[in-house]
Every structure is written in structure tokens, then in C-alpha cells.
Scaffold this active site. Sequence first.
Site, PDB file in Angstrom:
ATOM      1  CE1 TYR A 155      -3.426   2.780   0.324  1.00  0.00           C
ATOM      2  CE2 TYR A 155      -2.052   3.521   2.520  1.00  0.00           C
ATOM      3  CZ  TYR A 155      -3.000   3.580   1.619  1.00  0.00           C
ATOM      4  OH  TYR A 155      -3.534   5.365   1.100  1.00  0.00           O
ATOM      5  CE  LYS A 159      -2.676   6.869  -2.127  1.00  0.00           C
ATOM      6  NZ  LYS A 159      -4.376   6.238  -3.087  1.00  0.00           N
TER       7      LYS A 159
END
Length: 370
Positions: A155, A159
Site C-alpha cells: 500500500y 501510493k
Amino acid sequence: MRTLVYVVTGGCGFLGRHIINNLILFESSLKEVRVYDIRIDQWLLDLVEKCNIIKIVPVIGDVRNKSTLDEALRSADVVIHIASINDVAGKFTNDSIMDVNINGTKNVVDSCLYNGVRVLVYTSSYSAVGPNFLGDAMIRGNENTYYQSNHKEAYPLSKQLSEKYILEANGTMSNIGLRLCTCALRPLGVFGEYCPVLETLYRRSYKSRKMYKYADDKVFHSRVYAGNVAWMHILAARNMIENGQHSPLCNNVYYCYDTSPTEHYHDFNMHFFNQLGMDLRNTCLPLWCLRFIANINKGLRVLLSPICSYTPLLNPYTLIKECTTFTIETDKAFKDFGYVPLYTWEESRSKTQLWIRELEAKSSSQKPKS
């Protein structure tokens, strides 16, 4: 005069809901908003029925589906790209997270260029920066603070890479001869009505009325109200629409902040749960033991993945996030485009408390009668 068409990817999610509501309330140039998501929730259908001034168009679609995305962005002026898999518990595979968050973002950029979209605001995350896997603290940092952003989890890495791709797309010429304006906004730990993390914490503590914290009391985190994050998105898009490539936001990144107090993560959450008589307790386990359990949980998740979904909240990544101070102190958004929080801390707290009480009332009404 209402002339602008907005598209919000992931618009049915927690933050998307706040952005849609605040766009309708505060963007006087808004003519139409298209809510692009893999599902359409009932609250949005209700809003379509109630809102007569602005055209609200729900669109079911995946950001990995380029053709559906191209159709949704046709004639759009602004795209707010929120859609992503925000998973820290291991519910999704790393490949799925990278596919949606990176390839999906690339599709959004390509569709913006194909359709001549003028402005793209990307919802990044403070996780794009840290905490890193070493657990290095960030204390009163800002957008210019050096931090070694080394990530092992899918994750935060997704990003970080997506944010880079968005910023590199700034100034690219579209198919109709317009240069795309892009920026990235990094919300801190977001709270507010409809927050799935707060709802999960509530539901796991509903019966016992006890919550537990693992980190030292001196570990602090910056937090921000979802309504203020939404407001910053609106102001950012407005500034880039008005100023084009002359906007200071172009190819720039900003933390989303407000006047919420900087506290221990769970101490902060008790502003909302204290009213229910819930008790916050320190775990009696030492950190080395918690690390051991977190790694065991990670191993079990991998071993059990072929037969079931085992997603405990305690894993190496969530433990590092909770046990690492990460605080931001900045006014860059105010200096560059006049951002001032729309909601005070008192208003933000009150709205969140009311929503928590509504959850409590609903849970109580569903209790089996003895």
C-alpha cells in the site's frame, strides 16, 4: 454560473462521500458530478433524488477498465482521483493493490489526456512518505522535510509510486491541445463520519466496552477531519481551474491538515468513544512480544490464504504505524492557495461523536431481546 463537470473516482467511499457532499454545498461553478466507483451505495442514490440544482451521475466502473473510464471522463473539466485499495490488514494480495493503485492511476491519467481534462487532483496519503519499515519518526515535519521513505508493504509503496506518476504528468498536452494540471494531496490520519477504521474499532469493542493500545504514550500522530480534506481538494481544483499552469499547485504536493490535536492515536479516538463509556487500556505485553505476535499473524495470513481470509489488525506494518511518531506541522496550503480549515476541531469532533452515537443506537436496536 454553473459550467464545470467533475468526476470523482472512488466517490462512494468514506472520503469520496465527504467530497461529493462538500462539492454540492460549496462549489458554485459545479454543473455536474460523476461518481465513478465499483459499487453505488444507497446514500448516493438518495442524494440523486434530493438534489435538483446539480446533476449527479453514478457510474459503475473500475479504474483498471480503460474504456469505461474514458466514457466517464468525456467532457469533464476536473477529476478527483481517490479510488484505491487502502489495505493494511492483508485482505487483498500485493498484486491486486499494485494493479489498482498504480495501473489504475495510469489509466486515469491517460483518460484525462484522451478527454482533454484540465485538472487532476490526486488523493495520495501520508503513507507515501512514512512511517518507513525501520520505524523512523517524523516530528513536526512538512513537505520539504527529508525522510527516508523505504517501503516494503504494497500500500505505501503504491501510493508513493502513483504520486510520482501523477506529478510527472503535469503539463502534458492532451488530445485537444490543453495542458493537464496535476497535484497530489496527502491526508494525514483521517477521521470523521463514515470512517471505516473508527467503525471497525467500535464494532470490535461494542460488547466488551474496552479498547487497547500497544504504543508508548509518547507516540503521537497528526490527524485531520475528512470534511477539511474534502475542502482542500475543492480549493486545489478551483485554483488550478482558474490559473492553469500558472497555479502554484501544479506539479506540487501538500499535506492535508487542520487544527485537530496531535495526540496518541487511541487517545485521540477516545474523544469519540468516551461518550459511550468505553475504557482505553494499555496492553501488558512488551514490544518484542507484540512484534512476535505480529509476525506470527503475518505468517498465518499467508498460510491460510488458500482456504480462508485471515486479516488480523495486528501485523508488522500496523504495529510500526502505531508505534512510530508521525506528526506534520505545515501551512504550505494556506500560503499557496489560501486553504483554511472549513470545520473547527470542535465541529469536527461533534459531527464524529454524533455519528458514533448513531452507530450505537443502531447496534442497540438490533440486540436480541431477552
